[in-house]
Design an enzyme around this catalytic site. Structure first.
Site, mmCIF file in Angstrom:
data_model
loop_
_atom_site.group_PDB
_atom_site.id
_atom_site.type_symbol
_atom_site.label_atom_id
_atom_site.label_comp_id
_atom_site.label_asym_id
_atom_site.label_seq_id
_atom_site.Cartn_x
_atom_site.Cartn_y
_atom_site.Cartn_z
ATOM 1 N N HIS A 1 39.244 37.181 45.434
ATOM 2 C CA HIS A 1 37.925 37.613 45.884
ATOM 3 C C HIS A 1 37.284 36.434 46.620
ATOM 4 C CE1 HIS A 1 38.514 40.210 42.303
ATOM 5 N NE2 HIS A 1 37.727 41.080 42.918
ATOM 6 N N ASP B 1 35.864 33.836 44.352
ATOM 7 C CA ASP B 1 36.827 33.098 43.524
ATOM 8 C C ASP B 1 37.134 31.724 44.096
ATOM 9 O OD1 ASP B 1 37.146 35.333 41.879
ATOM 10 O OD2 ASP B 1 38.841 36.097 43.043
ATOM 11 N N GLU C 1 40.869 50.683 45.275
ATOM 12 C CA GLU C 1 41.391 50.577 43.903
ATOM 13 C C GLU C 1 40.629 51.540 42.996
ATOM 14 O OE1 GLU C 1 41.605 47.159 40.470
ATOM 15 O OE2 GLU C 1 42.228 46.632 42.510
ATOM 16 N N GLU D 1 45.852 50.315 39.707
ATOM 17 C CA GLU D 1 45.949 49.423 38.559
ATOM 18 C C GLU D 1 46.412 50.218 37.340
ATOM 19 O OE1 GLU D 1 43.074 46.863 35.637
ATOM 20 O OE2 GLU D 1 42.880 46.479 37.802
ATOM 21 N N HIS E 1 43.707 50.901 34.774
ATOM 22 C CA HIS E 1 42.747 51.891 35.261
ATOM 23 C C HIS E 1 43.306 53.305 35.117
ATOM 24 C CE1 HIS E 1 40.545 48.798 38.049
ATOM 25 N NE2 HIS E 1 40.517 48.464 36.766
ATOM 26 N N ASP F 1 48.354 46.903 40.928
ATOM 27 C CA ASP F 1 47.906 45.854 40.022
ATOM 28 C C ASP F 1 48.679 46.051 38.722
ATOM 29 O OD1 ASP F 1 46.161 44.782 41.814
ATOM 30 O OD2 ASP F 1 44.352 45.153 40.652
ATOM 31 N N ASP G 1 38.668 47.732 30.045
ATOM 32 C CA ASP G 1 39.720 47.138 30.867
ATOM 33 C C ASP G 1 40.166 45.809 30.255
ATOM 34 O OD1 ASP G 1 41.412 46.904 32.970
ATOM 35 O OD2 ASP G 1 39.877 46.744 34.521
ATOM 36 N N ASP H 1 43.267 44.163 30.883
ATOM 37 C CA ASP H 1 44.051 43.321 31.791
ATOM 38 C C ASP H 1 45.122 42.526 31.053
ATOM 39 O OD1 ASP H 1 42.648 44.082 34.150
ATOM 40 O OD2 ASP H 1 41.010 42.773 33.566
ATOM 41 N N ASP I 1 47.108 41.417 37.984
ATOM 42 C CA ASP I 1 45.682 41.405 37.661
ATOM 43 C C ASP I 1 45.596 41.307 36.137
ATOM 44 O OD1 ASP I 1 42.992 41.713 37.397
ATOM 45 O OD2 ASP I 1 42.864 43.609 38.491
#
Length: 455
Positions: free
Chosen positions: A112, A115, A243, A279, A282, A307, A318, A320, A350
């Protein structure tokens, strides 16, 4: 180009493939990058990427506690330096990121905008910081050969976006988000990114009492059309990806799942311009299997990238997690291979460490395990396709339709109407079709055997 004064992962050597019999926790047991599978190397099939946000920008903090991870470039972390200049910290973080990715042997990374660069006192100053860090990234990319899988804009974390970005009731916020996306798209183009991802973290709503859904969807449709126009204006040849996510942070997200996104793209004339970045976690949150979402995207012609992570069926948020289920990922890889594999996309991790995994090498353990999971899943999926038994059984199940184009094809010379089918059935007393077994358990056993013997 600024780099860290000493390697951040100095006690770790480049990760090598040692094979399934290896007991070395810092070696690949299944991911053999150069091994040929179905005409392509593993590296070409899987196109692994490391995410910048969880791996380097996150310090291990959550809503109940402060950061726990060793991230000296992040003042909020347990080892953070509160006196370091923000740009120097960003360069230190970037040096550590490329050191990690290079030693891991992943060919890609993603970020991003926030980031990689600190915010300034104005949008102009923020863009200046970002541009300086893009220059820094270009130098690291030239030095290491690591490429950009995708860039994206964070238009959801700052309080200004609490009511959304493209869907915000304030047109000034729409304009701010548009400027931010344009700047990040320009940087992604400059760095040779293969894709640009749009995740509408707050493109949704909490209550209809203060939400005009029709107006917000039209705003989002216009915003994405402007993104497409900008892509062509700057000559960006990568793919644009949305996404999907059903909830969190908003109660209702407009990009709930792949099917919802496809319907939205069709409505706003974008189905030939934008694809999806799926993802795994997701998909779980939306109540779907990962391979269902891939199959839906492939069928709709909008499959883009993945992802690769995991969630928990018992927790409704979420997580991850690093992917560990070979069965789950085999079914996903099977649909990816059936769809022709990746073009611009790949497997972006991710993923994030657990807050108690505070040693520097924990980041390697997480990624090594995930890459081996995906490599073994690729082997199993390729074995299933090359064997052909599952596809033969699936084809045979629908064989009756091959001779019934008069039903399926409304333009067929002998096409039948609903009334004609009624008359045919009611006029034939011997017509008594019987159910045929779907053989689900037998097919699941076949998948298990392919996973077991995949080598």
């Amino acid at each position: 180009m600024t780099s860290s004064p000493e390697p951040f992962f100095g006690n770790i050597d480049a990760i090598a493939y040692e094979g399934p019999e290896s007991d070395n926790p810092l070696a690949f047991r299944w991911y053999d990058a150069g091994r040929i599978i179905m005409g392509k190397t593993m590296a070409e099939h899987l196109r692994f990427g490391v995410c910048y946000w969880h791996s380097f920008a996150w310090d291990g903090s959550d809503i109940f506690g402060h950061g726990t991870l060793d991230r000296p470039w992040n003042p909020a972390s347990r080892t953070g330096n509160t006196t370091i200049d923000p740009l120097d910290a960003a360069k230190l973080k970037m040096a550590a990121a490329f050191e990690f990715i290079e030693k891991l042997g992943a060919p890609f990374f993603s970020f991003h905008d926030i980031d990689i660069a600190p915010a300034g006192s104005s949008f102009r100053e923020t863009c200046g910081h970002f541009d300086e860090m893009v220059d820094e990234a270009a130098g690291h990319m030239d030095r290491t050969g690591i490429k950009l899988l995708w860039g994206t804009t964070n238009a959801f974390s700052h309080p200004r976006f609490m009511a959304g970005a493209a869907t915000n009731p304030d047109p000034d916020l729409f304009a701010y988000a548009a400027a931010q996306v344009a700047h990040c798209m320009n940087a992604t183009h400059r760095l040779g990114g293969a894709n640009y991802v749009l995740w509408g973290g707050r493109e949704g709503y909490e209550t209809l009492l203060n939400t005009d859904m029709s107006r917000e969807l039209d705003q989002l449709g216009r915003f994405l059309n402007m993104v497409v126009e900008h892509k062509h204006a700057i000559g960006f040849e990568g793919a644009l990806l949305i996404e999907p996510k059903p909830m969190e942070p908003t109660k209702h997200q407009y990009d709930y799942d792949v099917a919802t996104v496809y319907g939205f793209l069709q409505r706003y004339g974008l189905d030939n311009e934008i694809k999806v970045n799926i993802e795994v976690n997701h998909a779980t949150l939306s109540g779907h299997d990962f391979h269902h979402e891939v199959a839906t995207a492939v069928h709709s012609g909008i499959f883009g990238s993945i992802d690769a992570n995991a969630g928990d069926d018992r927790l409704g948020w979420d997580l991850d997690l690093f992917p560990k289920s070979v069965e789950q990922m085999t079914l996903g890889m099977l649909e990816i291979l059936r769809g022709g594999g990746f073009t611009t996309g790949g497997l972006m991790f991710d993923t994030k460490l657990r807050r108690m995994s505070i040693e520097r090498d924990d980041l390697f353990h997480g990624h090594i395990g995930a890459m081996d999971t995906m490599a073994r899943s690729l082997l199993a999926a390729a074995s299933i396709l090359e064997d052909g038994e599952i596809d033969r059984r699936r084809t045979a199940r629908y064989a009756g339709w091959d001779a019934e184009q008069r039903i399926l094809d409304g333009s067929h010379p002998a096409a039948v109407t609903l009334q004609q089918l009624h008359d045919e059935v009611i006029g034939d007393d011997s017509f008594d079709p019987q159910p045929v077994s779907g053989r689900q358990e037998a097919l699941e056993n076949l998948v298990a055997r392919h996973i077991e013997r995949a080598r």
